[in-house]
Structure formats: C-alpha cells, structure tokens
Design a protein around this motif. Structure first.
Motif, PDB file in Angstrom:
ATOM      1  N   ALA A 236      25.179  43.930  27.051  1.00  0.00           N
ATOM      2  CA  ALA A 236      25.769  45.099  26.404  1.00  0.00           C
ATOM      3  C   ALA A 236      26.168  46.170  27.424  1.00  0.00           C
ATOM      4  O   ALA A 236      27.208  46.821  27.269  1.00  0.00           O
ATOM      5  CB  ALA A 236      24.788  45.694  25.389  1.00  0.00           C
ATOM      6  N   LEU A 237      25.357  46.349  28.469  1.00  0.00           N
ATOM      7  CA  LEU A 237      25.620  47.419  29.438  1.00  0.00           C
ATOM      8  C   LEU A 237      26.565  46.995  30.547  1.00  0.00           C
ATOM      9  O   LEU A 237      27.253  47.841  31.127  1.00  0.00           O
ATOM     10  CB  LEU A 237      24.297  47.898  30.064  1.00  0.00           C
ATOM     11  N   PHE A 238      26.596  45.712  30.858  1.00  0.00           N
ATOM     12  CA  PHE A 238      27.396  45.208  31.973  1.00  0.00           C
ATOM     13  C   PHE A 238      28.503  44.306  31.445  1.00  0.00           C
ATOM     14  O   PHE A 238      28.243  43.396  30.649  1.00  0.00           O
ATOM     15  CB  PHE A 238      26.531  44.415  32.948  1.00  0.00           C
ATOM     16  N   ALA A 239      29.703  44.537  31.893  1.00  0.00           N
ATOM     17  CA  ALA A 239      30.813  43.636  31.589  1.00  0.00           C
ATOM     18  C   ALA A 239      30.914  42.640  32.735  1.00  0.00           C
ATOM     19  O   ALA A 239      31.129  43.033  33.885  1.00  0.00           O
ATOM     20  CB  ALA A 239      32.116  44.422  31.446  1.00  0.00           C
ATOM     21  N   HIS A 240      30.727  41.354  32.445  1.00  0.00           N
ATOM     22  CA  HIS A 240      30.823  40.366  33.512  1.00  0.00           C
ATOM     23  C   HIS A 240      31.744  39.234  33.077  1.00  0.00           C
ATOM     24  O   HIS A 240      31.894  38.942  31.885  1.00  0.00           O
ATOM     25  CB  HIS A 240      29.449  39.857  33.947  1.00  0.00           C
ATOM     26  N   GLY A 241      32.368  38.615  34.066  1.00  0.00           N
ATOM     27  CA  GLY A 241      33.327  37.561  33.791  1.00  0.00           C
ATOM     28  C   GLY A 241      34.580  37.728  34.628  1.00  0.00           C
ATOM     29  O   GLY A 241      34.565  38.323  35.705  1.00  0.00           O
ATOM     30  N   THR A 242      35.689  37.239  34.107  1.00  0.00           N
ATOM     31  CA  THR A 242      36.976  37.338  34.795  1.00  0.00           C
ATOM     32  C   THR A 242      37.573  38.735  34.577  1.00  0.00           C
ATOM     33  O   THR A 242      37.141  39.470  33.682  1.00  0.00           O
ATOM     34  CB  THR A 242      37.950  36.296  34.233  1.00  0.00           C
ATOM     35  N   PRO A 243      38.593  39.093  35.368  1.00  0.00           N
ATOM     36  CA  PRO A 243      39.267  40.370  35.103  1.00  0.00           C
ATOM     37  C   PRO A 243      39.785  40.481  33.670  1.00  0.00           C
ATOM     38  O   PRO A 243      39.742  41.565  33.072  1.00  0.00           O
ATOM     39  CB  PRO A 243      40.411  40.371  36.122  1.00  0.00           C
ATOM     40  N   GLU A 244      40.235  39.374  33.110  1.00  0.00           N
ATOM     41  CA  GLU A 244      40.744  39.395  31.736  1.00  0.00           C
ATOM     42  C   GLU A 244      39.612  39.648  30.737  1.00  0.00           C
ATOM     43  O   GLU A 244      39.798  40.342  29.726  1.00  0.00           O
ATOM     44  CB  GLU A 244      41.448  38.075  31.425  1.00  0.00           C
ATOM     45  N   GLU A 245      38.427  39.080  31.009  1.00  0.00           N
ATOM     46  CA  GLU A 245      37.286  39.332  30.137  1.00  0.00           C
ATOM     47  C   GLU A 245      36.807  40.776  30.261  1.00  0.00           C
ATOM     48  O   GLU A 245      36.380  41.391  29.283  1.00  0.00           O
ATOM     49  CB  GLU A 245      36.158  38.355  30.480  1.00  0.00           C
ATOM     50  N   ILE A 246      36.890  41.324  31.462  1.00  0.00           N
ATOM     51  CA  ILE A 246      36.572  42.748  31.660  1.00  0.00           C
ATOM     52  C   ILE A 246      37.548  43.596  30.853  1.00  0.00           C
ATOM     53  O   ILE A 246      37.167  44.566  30.185  1.00  0.00           O
ATOM     54  CB  ILE A 246      36.646  43.132  33.146  1.00  0.00           C
ATOM     55  N   ALA A 247      38.823  43.232  30.893  1.00  0.00           N
ATOM     56  CA  ALA A 247      39.843  43.972  30.156  1.00  0.00           C
ATOM     57  C   ALA A 247      39.549  43.961  28.654  1.00  0.00           C
ATOM     58  O   ALA A 247      39.780  44.959  27.960  1.00  0.00           O
ATOM     59  CB  ALA A 247      41.225  43.382  30.432  1.00  0.00           C
ATOM     60  N   ALA A 248      39.023  42.855  28.152  1.00  0.00           N
ATOM     61  CA  ALA A 248      38.687  42.776  26.723  1.00  0.00           C
ATOM     62  C   ALA A 248      37.584  43.762  26.369  1.00  0.00           C
ATOM     63  O   ALA A 248      37.604  44.378  25.300  1.00  0.00           O
ATOM     64  CB  ALA A 248      38.274  41.351  26.368  1.00  0.00           C
TER      65      ALA A 248
END
Length: 286
Positions: A236-248
């Motif tokens: 919930a606190l950290f966005a992790h993954g690809t740049p596209e997943e971060i964008a989501a």
C-alpha cells in the motif's frame, strides 16, 4: 504556483554532492518533472537555511523547488522568512517552503505539535516581511493538521501514505487547497525483492509514533506494523514494478483527489541520485 502533476522527491539534494545536485536538477527539469522536492530526514532538514534550495533554483529555469520539510524546531521562523526574502524575486516565485513538526523521538523539546505549528505560522505572518501563505505548505497526515494546512498555507504534503489516505485528505481540504502526495517507488518486477528493499527503507519510520498513528488511522492493524511491516502495508505504501505499473498507482492517487505526486525512488543510500530510474519514470509519466 504551478507544481505540475509529477515531481521528484529526493534526500540526495540535501545529503548528496552539491555539484551533482545542480546537474540532476537541470536534467529533471528537461525530463519534464514539475517540482523538485528537497527531502529532509525525520530529525530535520539540513536545507532549512534554504541554501540548497537556492542552488537548485539557480541551476534551473522553470521547475518549482520545494522543501520537504523544514523542521519548525530547527529553524526559527524569523530566520526562515529572512532567508526566503534574501532570494531574488524570480527565484522566490518558484520556491515552496514545506514545513513539518518532525517527531517526538527526534526532538528533545517536542511539545504540543499542533499548537507549535500554529505559533510558527503566526511568527511567519508577523515577520517583516512575512513569508506568504501562498509560498508554504505543511507536511500533514491527520485531519486536524490537514485542515490547518488548508487554512494557513497552500495545502499539505503527506508522506508515506496510501491511496486511501489521499481520499481522506481530499475530504478534509477545501477545493482550492493543494494536495501534494509523496509516493515512494521501487523499480523492480520481483515483488519479494522490492518488499525487502521497502522494509529496509521503512524500518526507521516504523518506530515513529506519528507515522504509526497515521497508518492505524487509515485502517491498518497493529500486526501490519510488526516485523518490518506486513505485505499489505508494504504494497500500500510503496509502488513497485515497471514504470507503467508505477504510472497506474499515480492514476489512482489523482483519481482520489491528489493534485501533485512527488515520486521518491528508494536508493541504497541517501546521497545517491536515482538518475537512471528518474529517466525511466519520465518516459512513462512526463
């Protein structure tokens, strides 16, 4: 003051090499980021004298530069107002002074943080000349501090929060107040590796009462805060993954009412400028 939708939040601006800070700031402006946040440690921001802000402003032409945040315990209000007005007018037009009450665990004289912040804002208003409300923002998590930020500053800058907090914060703000949410980011497609990195970064914050209370207030349970943080808390606190997943994830914050998202890329050390990651994120977000 125009912050744009996406900014970069980094401790490297205040803890890293000053020359590289200037180079990185100029590149971030060229990449299309709207605001550069000069990150402060939990115990206080070493850029409270605005010297680092002046360097970054001098190295750039268009971006907003924000402190995140100057500790009200470490920098007298009159001195901060004087430092602000010592800058040329064209730089002041791009400077947003973030203010925070820090933490009882970090400040010996920590008392009644809400009243202390009210008094500090009063002193900024009484300075000659004052540091204007339109040039300051408050690091806030709870509803009372959030409403104070709306009443006395441009808005609020919550840190290490989830999308649910963005929904609640927006409901506590009026329609004209700025909600500039920090989002911590790990560019890794391996969830377990990302969570391990997140827990390392999160460890000092788990011992701070203000953050613990904020996370419990938005629906997490005590067990979520134990043993380095549950997967539920981390995800919930950290966005992790690809740049596209971060964008989501960013899209979820903006849909929930955030006006601006300050991206903090987790690095191995606070002096490191995450320039490769910033470029990858810019391709997806800017």
């Amino acid at each position: 003051m125009n912050l744009g939708t996406i900014g970069i939040w980094s401790l490297a601006f205040t803890h890293g090499d000053r020359g590289e800070a200037r180079e990185a700031a100029a590149e971030l402006e060229d990449l299309g980021y709207g605001t550069l946040w000069l990150g402060g440690s939990p115990g206080g921001n070493p850029s409270g004298d605005l010297a680092t802000a002046a360097d970054v402003l001098d190295a750039t032409d268009r971006v907003t530069v924000a402190t995140g945040c100057v500790s009200i315990w470490e920098q007298p209000a009159a001195r901060l107002a004087a430092a602000y007005h010592a800058l040329p007018a064209h730089q002041r037009a791009r400077l947003l002074v973030g203010l925070g009450v820090s933490h009882a665990e970090c400040i010996d004289r920590y008392r009644r943080p809400y009243a202390a912040l009210v008094g500090y804002l009063d002193e900024l208003d009484a300075a000659s000349p004052p540091l204007p409300a339109s040039a300051r923002i408050v690091g806030a998590h709870g509803p009372r501090m959030t409403r104070l930020g709306a009443a006395r500053t441009l808005g609020v800058h919550p840190y290490l929060v989830d999308v649910g907090h963005t929904v609640r914060a927006r409901s506590d703000l009026d329609t004209t107040s700025l909600l500039a949410t920090e989002q911590t980011v790990i560019l890794s497609t391996d969830p377990e590796a990302a969570r391990h990195q997140a827990r390392t970064m999160l460890a000092p914050y788990l011992g701070l009462a203000n953050y613990r209370e904020a996370w419990l207030r938005i629906g997490f349970e005590p067990h979520d805060l134990a043993h380095g943080g549950s997967d539920r808390l981390i995800d919930a606190l950290f966005a992790h993954g690809t740049p596209e997943e971060i964008a989501a994830r960013i899209t979820k914050h903006t849909a929930a009412g955030a006006d601006h998202i300050a991206l903090q890329v987790v690095t191995a050390h606070r002096t490191l400028f995450a320039r490769t990651a910033w470029r990858e994120l810019a391709a997806a977000l800017c």
